[in-house]
Design a protein around this motif. Structure first.
Motif, PDB file in Angstrom:
ATOM      1  N   PRO A   1      22.580 -13.803 -13.972  1.00  0.00           N
ATOM      2  CA  PRO A   1      23.483 -14.501 -14.888  1.00  0.00           C
ATOM      3  C   PRO A   1      23.441 -13.956 -16.317  1.00  0.00           C
ATOM      4  O   PRO A   1      24.365 -14.181 -17.095  1.00  0.00           O
ATOM      5  CB  PRO A   1      22.978 -15.953 -14.861  1.00  0.00           C
ATOM      6  N   ALA A   2      22.346 -13.267 -16.658  1.00  0.00           N
ATOM      7  CA  ALA A   2      22.184 -12.756 -18.021  1.00  0.00           C
ATOM      8  C   ALA A   2      22.767 -11.360 -18.196  1.00  0.00           C
ATOM      9  O   ALA A   2      22.779 -10.836 -19.317  1.00  0.00           O
ATOM     10  CB  ALA A   2      20.701 -12.750 -18.403  1.00  0.00           C
ATOM     11  N   LEU A   3      23.244 -10.728 -17.120  1.00  0.00           N
ATOM     12  CA  LEU A   3      23.738  -9.356 -17.227  1.00  0.00           C
ATOM     13  C   LEU A   3      24.854  -9.205 -18.267  1.00  0.00           C
ATOM     14  O   LEU A   3      24.829  -8.251 -19.063  1.00  0.00           O
ATOM     15  CB  LEU A   3      24.201  -8.850 -15.856  1.00  0.00           C
TER      16      LEU A   3
ATOM     17  N   TYR B   1      16.389 -19.619  -9.573  1.00  0.00           N
ATOM     18  CA  TYR B   1      16.238 -18.545 -10.550  1.00  0.00           C
ATOM     19  C   TYR B   1      17.495 -18.268 -11.376  1.00  0.00           C
ATOM     20  O   TYR B   1      17.392 -18.048 -12.589  1.00  0.00           O
ATOM     21  CB  TYR B   1      15.769 -17.266  -9.862  1.00  0.00           C
ATOM     22  N   PRO B   2      18.710 -18.233 -10.772  1.00  0.00           N
ATOM     23  CA  PRO B   2      19.879 -18.004 -11.630  1.00  0.00           C
ATOM     24  C   PRO B   2      20.065 -19.089 -12.681  1.00  0.00           C
ATOM     25  O   PRO B   2      20.406 -18.795 -13.833  1.00  0.00           O
ATOM     26  CB  PRO B   2      21.048 -17.986 -10.629  1.00  0.00           C
ATOM     27  N   ALA B   3      19.848 -20.364 -12.285  1.00  0.00           N
ATOM     28  CA  ALA B   3      20.002 -21.447 -13.255  1.00  0.00           C
ATOM     29  C   ALA B   3      18.927 -21.363 -14.330  1.00  0.00           C
ATOM     30  O   ALA B   3      19.210 -21.501 -15.533  1.00  0.00           O
ATOM     31  CB  ALA B   3      19.935 -22.799 -12.543  1.00  0.00           C
ATOM     32  N   ILE B   4      17.685 -21.112 -13.912  1.00  0.00           N
ATOM     33  CA  ILE B   4      16.595 -21.003 -14.882  1.00  0.00           C
ATOM     34  C   ILE B   4      16.798 -19.771 -15.760  1.00  0.00           C
ATOM     35  O   ILE B   4      16.684 -19.826 -16.988  1.00  0.00           O
ATOM     36  CB  ILE B   4      15.232 -20.942 -14.161  1.00  0.00           C
TER      37      ILE B   4
ATOM     38  N   ALA C   1      18.336 -17.271 -20.813  1.00  0.00           N
ATOM     39  CA  ALA C   1      19.121 -16.253 -21.517  1.00  0.00           C
ATOM     40  C   ALA C   1      19.869 -16.817 -22.712  1.00  0.00           C
ATOM     41  O   ALA C   1      20.248 -16.073 -23.623  1.00  0.00           O
ATOM     42  CB  ALA C   1      20.103 -15.591 -20.550  1.00  0.00           C
ATOM     43  N   LEU C   2      20.072 -18.136 -22.730  1.00  0.00           N
ATOM     44  CA  LEU C   2      20.687 -18.745 -23.909  1.00  0.00           C
ATOM     45  C   LEU C   2      19.775 -18.611 -25.128  1.00  0.00           C
ATOM     46  O   LEU C   2      20.251 -18.566 -26.274  1.00  0.00           O
ATOM     47  CB  LEU C   2      20.986 -20.227 -23.647  1.00  0.00           C
TER      48      LEU C   2
ATOM     49  N   LEU D   1      24.364 -19.850 -18.583  1.00  0.00           N
ATOM     50  CA  LEU D   1      23.847 -21.042 -17.910  1.00  0.00           C
ATOM     51  C   LEU D   1      24.819 -21.529 -16.844  1.00  0.00           C
ATOM     52  O   LEU D   1      24.412 -21.830 -15.708  1.00  0.00           O
ATOM     53  CB  LEU D   1      23.586 -22.153 -18.922  1.00  0.00           C
ATOM     54  N   VAL D   2      26.104 -21.608 -17.171  1.00  0.00           N
ATOM     55  CA  VAL D   2      27.102 -22.066 -16.199  1.00  0.00           C
ATOM     56  C   VAL D   2      27.191 -21.089 -15.034  1.00  0.00           C
ATOM     57  O   VAL D   2      27.274 -21.485 -13.862  1.00  0.00           O
ATOM     58  CB  VAL D   2      28.487 -22.226 -16.874  1.00  0.00           C
ATOM     59  N   ILE D   3      27.156 -19.787 -15.340  1.00  0.00           N
ATOM     60  CA  ILE D   3      27.183 -18.775 -14.275  1.00  0.00           C
ATOM     61  C   ILE D   3      25.976 -18.960 -13.351  1.00  0.00           C
ATOM     62  O   ILE D   3      26.101 -18.917 -12.121  1.00  0.00           O
ATOM     63  CB  ILE D   3      27.195 -17.361 -14.881  1.00  0.00           C
ATOM     64  N   GLY D   4      24.808 -19.184 -13.940  1.00  0.00           N
ATOM     65  CA  GLY D   4      23.607 -19.384 -13.133  1.00  0.00           C
ATOM     66  C   GLY D   4      23.703 -20.604 -12.246  1.00  0.00           C
ATOM     67  O   GLY D   4      23.303 -20.578 -11.080  1.00  0.00           O
ATOM     68  N   ILE D   5      24.257 -21.688 -12.768  1.00  0.00           N
ATOM     69  CA  ILE D   5      24.408 -22.911 -11.973  1.00  0.00           C
ATOM     70  C   ILE D   5      25.357 -22.676 -10.805  1.00  0.00           C
ATOM     71  O   ILE D   5      25.115 -23.139  -9.677  1.00  0.00           O
ATOM     72  CB  ILE D   5      24.896 -24.066 -12.864  1.00  0.00           C
TER      73      ILE D   5
END
Length: 370
Positions: free
Chosen positions: A14-16, A133-136, A141-142, A228-232
């Motif tokens: 998600p941080a890419l 992991y994506p959500a965390i 990353a924020l 964060l939204v992408i990770g969720i």
């Protein structure tokens, strides 16, 4: 250990987009962070598998976890993209054996339907990690692009636990090396095994290229969603995968694994064919659910069929070849679709992913189905 094995990519996916922006790297090149991590596994994993069969699983596993954790944490302190790629490569060396030895240990400990059930539960745990992991990682990353890399610290206490507590049956391998390698080669010549390898390769091109690299970029570019939204959103898919994987023991009592694998290939095709036509963010709910279900029935089924093909004496090396195939798909996917992105734009990456799913369907019918 399962949770450590999937951390290397899912925690940073998600941080890419943010990494690309902060480090001033193009979207075509940012996927190299995944490729650099996966390349070592393409070359080292078979050798590590041979050593795990000959000298023991733990002798390989413990140092691998330490290297993975230390190099992964060091990524957070990289000062530029080149250093980050170097550290990701070293982290990939540590991660090269984790997935293969994880499945090998399950094969050593269980047989028959109990093995299918254990593979399903392992896939479920893996998916819980892939979901969390994506959500965390997206949330971290924020705070800064580098914070998700601190998650890899968990591999160090896992390595200490394995060293002190893991009581596994080590192989008693007295074969000479020529006979040992000959048995592995004969097993690898099977049409079914080759088909399963091809299915895994295509699965991970689709997963790491279309889904984990360019789906987040789509959500960032066209819908302006935060990390964060992408990770969720990615986590939602993995929760479905976790549930489907946990039911594998029940599903294999009613359906052949080959049927589940081919069904998943059709679902992948439908998902990536639909993504370019979706204009409302909420409508992504359906392809996310379908993709998660496909993952849940596909990957554990492939691993269970492959594990069945290899006795304990050369199981680690055999499954390490499969892990090399997986790493190849993980490395090729982002790189190939990066070229497609540069030439044909974002939608082109999803057309190629759907084409890979079509190839997967053909492999399923021609090589895997009895």
């Amino acid at each position: 250990m399962t949770l450590s094995a999937v951390m290397g990519v899912s925690s940073i996916a998600p941080a890419l987009p943010k990494m690309a922006n902060v480090l001033e790297v193009s979207n075509e090149r940012i996927g190299l962070l995944i490729t650099a991590f996966t390349i070592p596994g393409m070359f080292l994993t078979p050798f590590l598998g041979v050593f795990a069969d000959r000298i023991g699983r733990k002798v390989i596993l413990v140092p691998s976890l330490f290297i993975f954790g230390i190099a992964g944490t060091a990524c957070a302190f990289a000062t530029d993209f080149t250093w980050l790629l170097i550290l990701r490569f070293i982290q990939g060396i540590g991660g090269a054996s984790l997935g293969a030895l994880n499945v090998t240990l399950i094969g050593d400990l269980y047989e028959g339907n109990r093995r299918a059930t254990a593979m399903g539960y392992n896939g479920s745990i893996l998916s819980v990690g892939t979901a969390a992991y994506p959500a965390i990682g997206g949330g971290l990353a924020l705070l800064g692009w580098f914070y998700p890399f601190f998650l890899t610290l968990i591999a160090i206490p896992v390595g200490l636990f394995v060293l002190a507590k893991l009581d596994n049956p080590e192989p008693d391998n007295h074969q000479n090396i020529k006979s040992y390698l000959g048995d592995i080669l004969n097993a690898l010549k099977s049409k079914t095994v080759i088909g399963l390898f091809a299915a895994n390769f295509l699965t991970f091109i689709i997963l790491y290229g279309g889904y984990l690299t360019y789906f987040p970029i789509l959500l960032d570019e066209q819908f302006s969603k935060s990390s964060l939204v992408i990770g969720i959103m990615l986590s939602g898919s993995s929760l479905i995968t976790a549930f489907a994987s946990s039911q594998l023991g029940n599903l294999t009592r009613r359906f052949a694994e080959s049927t589940l694998i081919i069904t998943a290939a059709f679902l992948y095709f439908g998902v990536f064919l639909s993504i370019p036509f979706i204009e409302n963010i909420w409508l992504f709910t359906l392809p996310i659910i379908v993709f998660g279900f496909a993952q849940g029935i596909n990957i554990p089924s492939i691993l269970n069929l492959l594990t069945h093909q290899a006795p304990k004496e050369y199981r680690a090396a055999f499954l390490s070849v499969n892990w090399t195939i997986i790493r190849s798909g993980q490395a090729v996917g982002p790189f190939l679709l990066g070229l497609v992105y540069g030439a044909f734009g974002l939608n082109g990456t999803f057309w190629i992913s759907s084409t890979a799913a079509l190839c997967f369907i053909a492999v399923g019918f021609l090589m895997i189905r009895p």
